[in-house]
Scaffold this motif. Structure first.
Motif, mmCIF file in Angstrom:
data_model
loop_
_atom_site.group_PDB
_atom_site.id
_atom_site.type_symbol
_atom_site.label_atom_id
_atom_site.label_comp_id
_atom_site.label_asym_id
_atom_site.label_seq_id
_atom_site.Cartn_x
_atom_site.Cartn_y
_atom_site.Cartn_z
ATOM 1 N N LEU A 34 0.823 -1.425 -0.029
ATOM 2 C CA LEU A 34 0.044 0.028 0.025
ATOM 3 C C LEU A 34 1.092 1.312 -0.140
ATOM 4 N N ILE A 50 -9.044 5.417 1.270
ATOM 5 C CA ILE A 50 -9.185 3.813 1.323
ATOM 6 C C ILE A 50 -10.441 3.270 1.368
ATOM 7 N N ALA A 52 -11.869 -0.278 2.356
ATOM 8 C CA ALA A 52 -11.493 -1.502 2.904
ATOM 9 C C ALA A 52 -12.586 -2.082 3.697
ATOM 10 N N TYR A 59 -5.252 -0.033 8.385
ATOM 11 C CA TYR A 59 -5.488 0.999 7.095
ATOM 12 C C TYR A 59 -5.363 2.640 7.744
ATOM 13 N N VAL A 66 -10.852 6.133 5.940
ATOM 14 C CA VAL A 66 -10.922 4.712 5.331
ATOM 15 C C VAL A 66 -12.504 4.530 5.677
ATOM 16 N N CYS A 98 -5.529 -1.781 -5.292
ATOM 17 C CA CYS A 98 -4.844 -1.975 -4.302
ATOM 18 C C CYS A 98 -3.241 -2.934 -4.449
#
Length: 194
Positions: A34, A50, A52, A59, A66, A98
């Motif tokens: 990442l 991100i 996720a 993260y 996130v 990713c």
């Protein structure tokens, strides 16, 4: 407008090809995969976020913003894209997967320029041979189309792009290798794309 662009790293999968580990967090060339992806994006956009669904605290240690999928069930990148529009403000988003730290350093500039040239609300990278559907620039107006496709169980990003007006940003000068995903443990552990 371009100065306010956000980018989303699509890291919401289960990692089935890498033993159900978080692919973006696997070590590549001495650091989590990442890290170079975030660095490359931060040089091109105002904010990186991100998508996720697991290891959220990990993260967040890399990137504060996130967000999780709105719909449960690990529905793939289509749902990550759809959920981005629920989590983020602004009219335009750039999406990248990713698992490729080697995507073009001018990815965003080329996507944006093609949008300006064509007026299309969806611009997708083309490597000279094939579409690269997870490298795209998208307008918020397409969120309804994403949601409708997901509701019907149509989860292929390829199919969704084909069903919507779009423009292709030409990356034939860098070719397919610039878009090669490290989607197996062997590739990641080898520390190169061949």
């Amino acid at each position: 407008m371009k100065d306010a662009l956000k980018a989303v790293v699509l890291a919401g999968g289960q990692g089935s090809r890498v033993g159900y580990q978080q692919k973006a967090l696997l070590v590549y060339q001495g650091q989590p995969l990442l890290v170079p992806i975030l660095e490359r994006l931060r040089a091109q956009v105002a904010q990186v976020c991100i998508s996720a669904n697991q290891a959220l605290d990990t993260y967040r240690s890399f990137e504060p913003k996130v967000f999780e999928d709105v719909t449960e069930g690990f529905l793939g990148p289509m749902e990550g894209m759809n959920s981005a529009w629920h989590a983020l403000e602004g009219d335009w988003l750039v999406f990248v997967p990713c698992d490729n730290p080697h995507f073009p350093a001018d990815l965003v500039d080329r996507l944006w320029q093609k949008q300006q040239d064509t007026g299309q609300h969806l611009v997708v990278a083309f490597d000279g041979e094939r579409l690269q559907p997870l490298y795209c620039l998208m307008h918020r107006s397409l969120q309804a189309s994403l949601a409708a496709a997901i509701a019907k169980g149509h989860l292929s990003v390829w199919r969704w792009i084909d069903e919507n007006p779009h423009a292709l940003a030409d990356f034939s000068d860098v070719g397919a290798k610039a878009f090669q995903n490290l989607n197996t443990l062997a590739l990641i552990e080898a520390g190169s794309v061949g």
